[in-house]
Every structure is written in structure tokens, then in C-alpha cells.
Design a protein around this motif. Sequence first.
Motif, mmCIF file in Angstrom:
data_model
loop_
_atom_site.group_PDB
_atom_site.id
_atom_site.type_symbol
_atom_site.label_atom_id
_atom_site.label_comp_id
_atom_site.label_asym_id
_atom_site.label_seq_id
_atom_site.Cartn_x
_atom_site.Cartn_y
_atom_site.Cartn_z
ATOM 1 N N LYS A 52 0.846 -1.204 0.000
ATOM 2 C CA LYS A 52 0.000 0.000 0.000
ATOM 3 C C LYS A 52 0.876 1.247 0.000
ATOM 4 O O LYS A 52 0.602 2.210 -0.714
ATOM 5 N N TYR A 53 1.944 1.240 0.812
ATOM 6 C CA TYR A 53 2.888 2.357 0.856
ATOM 7 C C TYR A 53 3.477 2.607 -0.538
ATOM 8 O O TYR A 53 3.504 3.737 -1.015
ATOM 9 N N LEU A 54 3.920 1.553 -1.213
ATOM 10 C CA LEU A 54 4.485 1.716 -2.553
ATOM 11 C C LEU A 54 3.445 2.193 -3.558
ATOM 12 O O LEU A 54 3.796 2.851 -4.539
ATOM 13 N N SER A 55 2.179 1.895 -3.318
ATOM 14 C CA SER A 55 1.157 2.397 -4.232
ATOM 15 C C SER A 55 1.116 3.921 -4.214
ATOM 16 O O SER A 55 0.785 4.549 -5.225
ATOM 17 N N ALA A 56 1.497 4.523 -3.104
ATOM 18 C CA ALA A 56 1.601 5.988 -3.050
ATOM 19 C C ALA A 56 2.762 6.464 -3.911
ATOM 20 O O ALA A 56 2.672 7.496 -4.578
ATOM 21 N N TRP A 57 3.863 5.726 -3.900
ATOM 22 C CA TRP A 57 5.003 6.068 -4.761
ATOM 23 C C TRP A 57 4.644 5.887 -6.229
ATOM 24 O O TRP A 57 5.137 6.615 -7.084
ATOM 25 N N ASN A 58 3.805 4.907 -6.522
ATOM 26 C CA ASN A 58 3.528 4.554 -7.915
ATOM 27 C C ASN A 58 2.447 5.402 -8.576
ATOM 28 O O ASN A 58 2.368 5.425 -9.802
ATOM 29 N N MET A 109 8.407 11.226 -3.221
ATOM 30 C CA MET A 109 7.548 10.539 -4.190
ATOM 31 C C MET A 109 7.424 11.365 -5.467
ATOM 32 O O MET A 109 7.515 10.826 -6.581
ATOM 33 N N ALA A 110 7.240 12.662 -5.315
ATOM 34 C CA ALA A 110 7.131 13.550 -6.483
ATOM 35 C C ALA A 110 8.449 13.576 -7.251
ATOM 36 O O ALA A 110 8.456 13.534 -8.487
ATOM 37 N N THR A 111 9.561 13.627 -6.524
ATOM 38 C CA THR A 111 10.882 13.635 -7.163
ATOM 39 C C THR A 111 11.106 12.365 -7.962
ATOM 40 O O THR A 111 11.675 12.393 -9.057
ATOM 41 N N PHE A 112 10.634 11.233 -7.438
ATOM 42 C CA PHE A 112 10.756 9.964 -8.157
ATOM 43 C C PHE A 112 10.086 10.060 -9.524
ATOM 44 O O PHE A 112 10.663 9.644 -10.533
ATOM 45 N N HIS A 113 8.890 10.620 -9.583
ATOM 46 C CA HIS A 113 8.165 10.721 -10.857
ATOM 47 C C HIS A 113 8.830 11.692 -11.821
ATOM 48 O O HIS A 113 8.743 11.506 -13.037
ATOM 49 N N GLU A 114 9.504 12.698 -11.307
ATOM 50 C CA GLU A 114 10.266 13.610 -12.169
ATOM 51 C C GLU A 114 11.469 12.891 -12.771
ATOM 52 O O GLU A 114 11.784 13.073 -13.941
ATOM 53 N N ARG A 115 12.110 12.067 -11.955
ATOM 54 C CA ARG A 115 13.321 11.376 -12.404
ATOM 55 C C ARG A 115 13.025 10.135 -13.243
ATOM 56 O O ARG A 115 13.798 9.782 -14.135
ATOM 57 N N PHE A 116 11.926 9.467 -12.950
ATOM 58 C CA PHE A 116 11.567 8.217 -13.637
ATOM 59 C C PHE A 116 10.140 8.284 -14.167
ATOM 60 O O PHE A 116 9.258 7.540 -13.713
ATOM 61 N N PRO A 117 9.871 9.154 -15.137
ATOM 62 C CA PRO A 117 8.507 9.234 -15.660
ATOM 63 C C PRO A 117 8.054 7.872 -16.196
ATOM 64 O O PRO A 117 8.786 7.221 -16.936
ATOM 65 N N GLY A 118 6.880 7.445 -15.754
ATOM 66 C CA GLY A 118 6.354 6.150 -16.184
ATOM 67 C C GLY A 118 6.921 4.980 -15.407
ATOM 68 O O GLY A 118 6.520 3.841 -15.618
ATOM 69 N N GLY A 119 7.844 5.239 -14.481
ATOM 70 C CA GLY A 119 8.439 4.170 -13.683
ATOM 71 C C GLY A 119 7.580 3.826 -12.479
ATOM 72 O O GLY A 119 6.637 4.532 -12.137
ATOM 73 N N LEU A 168 12.351 -4.877 3.754
ATOM 74 C CA LEU A 168 11.740 -5.137 2.452
ATOM 75 C C LEU A 168 12.679 -4.691 1.345
ATOM 76 O O LEU A 168 13.348 -3.666 1.452
ATOM 77 N N THR A 169 12.717 -5.470 0.289
ATOM 78 C CA THR A 169 13.485 -5.117 -0.893
ATOM 79 C C THR A 169 12.543 -4.463 -1.886
ATOM 80 O O THR A 169 11.431 -4.942 -2.097
ATOM 81 N N TRP A 170 12.982 -3.334 -2.447
ATOM 82 C CA TRP A 170 12.212 -2.686 -3.499
ATOM 83 C C TRP A 170 13.002 -2.721 -4.792
ATOM 84 O O TRP A 170 14.222 -2.828 -4.788
ATOM 85 N N VAL A 171 12.272 -2.657 -5.896
ATOM 86 C CA VAL A 171 12.863 -2.687 -7.231
ATOM 87 C C VAL A 171 12.250 -1.534 -8.020
ATOM 88 O O VAL A 171 11.031 -1.400 -8.073
ATOM 89 N N ILE A 172 13.109 -0.692 -8.624
ATOM 90 C CA ILE A 172 12.612 0.358 -9.508
ATOM 91 C C ILE A 172 12.543 -0.213 -10.921
ATOM 92 O O ILE A 172 13.549 -0.698 -11.454
ATOM 93 N N ILE A 173 11.356 -0.149 -11.501
ATOM 94 C CA ILE A 173 11.144 -0.572 -12.876
ATOM 95 C C ILE A 173 10.896 0.684 -13.711
ATOM 96 O O ILE A 173 10.007 1.480 -13.407
ATOM 97 N N GLN A 174 11.702 0.854 -14.743
ATOM 98 C CA GLN A 174 11.565 2.014 -15.621
ATOM 99 C C GLN A 174 10.356 1.856 -16.543
ATOM 100 O O GLN A 174 9.800 0.771 -16.674
ATOM 101 N N ALA A 175 9.989 2.936 -17.212
ATOM 102 C CA ALA A 175 8.824 2.932 -18.108
ATOM 103 C C ALA A 175 8.930 1.865 -19.185
ATOM 104 O O ALA A 175 7.912 1.313 -19.618
ATOM 105 N N ASP A 176 10.155 1.527 -19.605
ATOM 106 C CA ASP A 176 10.332 0.520 -20.653
ATOM 107 C C ASP A 176 10.291 -0.912 -20.119
ATOM 108 O O ASP A 176 10.482 -1.872 -20.857
ATOM 109 N N GLY A 177 10.044 -1.059 -18.798
ATOM 110 C CA GLY A 177 9.951 -2.385 -18.196
ATOM 111 C C GLY A 177 11.263 -2.929 -17.684
ATOM 112 O O GLY A 177 11.303 -3.992 -17.071
#
Length: 124
Positions: free
Chosen positions: A12-18, A57-67, A83-92
Motif C-alpha cells: 500500500k505504501y508503494l502504491s503511493a510512490w507509484n 515521491m514527487a521527485t521519483f516521478h520527475e526522475r523516472f517518468p512512467g516508472g 523489504l526489498t524494493w525494485v525500480i522498474i523504468q517505463a520501458d519495463g
Amino acid sequence: MTNHEAWKLYEKYLSAWNTTSIEQRLKIANEVLSENIEYQTARHDLCTGRSQVVEDMATFHERFPGGHFEIGGVSSHHNVALLTWVIIQADGEEFARGGDQITVDRDGKISKITTFAPSAKDPN
């Protein structure tokens, strides 16, 4: 807290990031983060309150649009989870992996986050 409970809360927390919706980010942050959350990352000394988390969270979207973020794994005991997190870029494609240690308060909200990012397979 079980691994399943930690996963669901972190999901749920990551859904705020996403989400790209500022209103949705704030709504989720209010639901899952304690008002006086302690937040520390490699970029930030320990700070208190939700505002820095939401700003990141906002900075993440500026740096990784669509990620977006995905969960890579969980290990928990008592009221603490790693917890381990993984950043997935817009291209997958995967960009980076890191980890968060979270502490959960008696109300079931995250009261502390310490972020480790990104992880290194070979620190040399």
C-alpha cells in the motif's frame, strides 16, 4: 507482524510512490504513515513528518517518468520488517534494487523508514 502483513502494508505504501495523482499520494500517505514518521535515506538525514516522504515521491516521478516500484522480498519480526524494493523504468527494465527497514506502530502505521539504496552486489 507477519511477513504477509508487512508485505500488504508496504504494498500500500508503494502504491503511493507509484501513483501520479498528488491527491492519491497524500491520501495513502495519511493512511499508512504515522503523522510523526521518522524518515532517513542516503540523501536525507533523519527527518520527521510525512512531508519529506511525499516530496520524495514527487521527485521519483520527475526522475523516472512512467516508472514504478515493485517489492522484491520481505523479512519481518515483531514490529520491524526489511523489504526489498525494485525500480522498474517505463520501458519495463529494472533500474535498481534497494531496501527499506520499516517499523510499525501500535496503530498499524509505519512510524519509521530507513532506506538503503541502491544495493551493490560487489562493493568494490
